[in-house]
Design an enzyme around this catalytic site. Structure first.
Site, short mmCIF file in Angstrom:
data_model
loop_
_atom_site.label_atom_id
_atom_site.label_comp_id
_atom_site.label_asym_id
_atom_site.label_seq_id
_atom_site.Cartn_x
_atom_site.Cartn_y
_atom_site.Cartn_z
N SER A 96 0.86 -1.18 0.00
CA SER A 96 0.00 0.00 0.00
C SER A 96 0.89 1.22 0.00
O SER A 96 2.09 1.12 0.31
CB SER A 96 -0.86 -0.01 1.26
OG SER A 96 -1.40 1.26 1.51
N TYR A 114 -3.90 -0.43 10.01
CA TYR A 114 -3.75 -0.87 8.61
C TYR A 114 -2.36 -0.48 8.10
O TYR A 114 -1.67 -1.29 7.46
CB TYR A 114 -4.85 -0.22 7.77
CG TYR A 114 -4.79 -0.50 6.29
CD1 TYR A 114 -5.32 -1.67 5.77
CD2 TYR A 114 -4.23 0.42 5.40
CE1 TYR A 114 -5.27 -1.93 4.40
CE2 TYR A 114 -4.19 0.18 4.04
CZ TYR A 114 -4.72 -1.00 3.54
OH TYR A 114 -4.67 -1.24 2.18
P1 NAI Z 1 -11.81 -5.73 -1.38
O1 NAI Z 1 -12.42 -5.61 -0.04
O2 NAI Z 1 -12.63 -5.41 -2.58
O3 NAI Z 1 -11.13 -7.16 -1.58
C1 NAI Z 1 -10.50 -7.84 -0.54
C2 NAI Z 1 -10.41 -9.30 -0.88
O4 NAI Z 1 -9.81 -9.99 0.23
C3 NAI Z 1 -11.78 -9.93 -1.09
O5 NAI Z 1 -11.69 -10.88 -2.15
C4 NAI Z 1 -12.04 -10.64 0.23
O6 NAI Z 1 -12.91 -11.74 0.10
C5 NAI Z 1 -10.61 -11.08 0.57
N1 NAI Z 1 -10.45 -11.41 1.99
C6 NAI Z 1 -10.66 -10.64 3.08
N2 NAI Z 1 -10.42 -11.33 4.21
C7 NAI Z 1 -10.04 -12.58 3.83
C8 NAI Z 1 -9.66 -13.75 4.52
N3 NAI Z 1 -9.63 -13.82 5.87
N4 NAI Z 1 -9.32 -14.85 3.81
C9 NAI Z 1 -9.35 -14.83 2.45
N5 NAI Z 1 -9.72 -13.75 1.74
C10 NAI Z 1 -10.05 -12.63 2.42
O7 NAI Z 1 -10.53 -4.79 -1.32
P2 NAI Z 1 -9.49 -4.26 -2.41
O8 NAI Z 1 -9.56 -2.78 -2.41
O9 NAI Z 1 -9.62 -4.99 -3.68
O10 NAI Z 1 -8.13 -4.64 -1.67
C11 NAI Z 1 -7.34 -5.73 -2.04
C12 NAI Z 1 -5.95 -5.54 -1.43
O11 NAI Z 1 -5.37 -4.36 -1.92
C13 NAI Z 1 -5.95 -5.43 0.09
O12 NAI Z 1 -4.81 -6.09 0.61
C14 NAI Z 1 -5.83 -3.94 0.31
O13 NAI Z 1 -5.25 -3.65 1.54
C15 NAI Z 1 -4.93 -3.57 -0.84
N6 NAI Z 1 -4.95 -2.16 -1.21
C16 NAI Z 1 -6.10 -1.57 -1.64
C17 NAI Z 1 -6.08 -0.24 -2.00
C18 NAI Z 1 -7.28 0.46 -2.49
O14 NAI Z 1 -7.23 1.69 -2.62
N7 NAI Z 1 -8.37 -0.22 -2.76
C19 NAI Z 1 -4.86 0.57 -1.92
C20 NAI Z 1 -3.72 -0.18 -1.45
C21 NAI Z 1 -3.78 -1.48 -1.12
#
Ligand code: NAI
Length: 253
Positions: A136, A149
């Protein structure tokens, strides 16, 4: 030259691939001819994608081990892991709820380490592999109100370097992508607020929020042979946010 960036027929596992950034990466690799397996906790969500999947909660070591072994059993190997599963909770540091802190550390730190460990086990045995962690901008700098976070994403930077140096001699490369502000379910509500959206558009040199598809090109590069001598790096894909800002100075053009 085209082969240098090819991911065709590679077995690619996207943990947290049911939606958001993980889903966009999974779709990008399908288009590039890879064999893609996604995993997350929610079987209905996984099934609705039409992609191959494994149900797996990254916080459970036995489930993670089984997920990695099942992929090797079904597809013969794991060439690439995208460690995408992650959660966030925003709250003042001085009253941060202990249960939320634990949940963030469980998924973002322990869960990502367990998944890297279990897939890395097979990659070390294969003497070939690529792990790409999703860090991130908090890995590189901090924002107020997101301390737990931010700390967890700092750990992703350390984990990336630690595993990279440990496995470099086994031909396993470990890198991380540090996305900037990307619109997904994790934060959609935040960006509906015009003040928050305006702040990002103003502060980001590219003057826009990112989309999950903005991360696909770098993902393919880091999964391909083109990046074989790159390991332990955290590479930002953030429209320039962590590099600096534009400012009101007027200069002759
Ligand atoms: P999202 O909430 O849309 O997706 C998160 C994914 O992780 C989902 O598929 C969810 O089912 C899965 N997940 C959550 N807990 C879990 C568990 N215990 N076991 C297995 N799967 C699990 O979020 P997004 O935005 O797509 O984020 C994905 C990654 O990118 C995360 O690590 C987030 O921290 C990172 N990120 C996101 C940013 C953003 O602006 N959206 C910026 C920087 C990093």
């Amino acid at each position: 030259m085209q082969d240098l960036f090819s991911v065709k027929d590679k077995v690619v596992h996207v943990s947290g691939g049911s939606r958001g950034i993980g889903r966009a990466i999974a779709d990008g690799f399908v288009q590039a001819g890879a064999t893609v397996v996604i995993s997350s906790r929610d079987e209905a969500a996984l099934q609705s994608t039409g992609l191959a999947y494994e149900v797996c909660d990254v916080t459970d070591a036995a489930q993670v081990d089984r997920c990695a072994s099942n992929i090797v059993e079904r597809f013969g190997r794991i060439d690439v892991l995208f460690n995408v599963a992650g959660i966030n909770f925003r709250h003042a540091a001085e009253t941060f709820p202990a249960d939320k802190l634990q949940a963030i550390l469980d998924v973002n730190v322990k869960g990502n380490y367990l998944m890297a460990r279990s897939c890395g086990f097979h990659m070390v045995a294969q003497q070939k592999g690529k792990i790409i962690n999703i860090a991130s901008l908090h890995t590189l700098q901090s924002l107020a109100g997101v301390s737990a976070y931010g700390m967890s994403k700092g750990a992703i930077g350390s984990m990336t370097r630690a595993l990279a140096v440990e496995w470099a001699s086994q031909n396993v490369q470990v890198n991380a992508i540090a996305p900037g502000f990307i619109v997904t379910d994790l934060n959609r509500k935040l960006w509906d607020d015009p003040t928050m959206r305006g702040w990002v558009e103003d502060r980001t040199p590219a003057h826009r929020l990112g989309q999950p598809s903005d991360l696909v090109g770098l993902s393919i590069f880091l999964a391909s042979g083109a990046s074989d001598f790159i390991t332990g790096q955290v590479i930002a894909a953030d429209g320039g946010f962590t590099s600096g800002s534009t400012w009101p100075l007027v200069v002759p053009r």
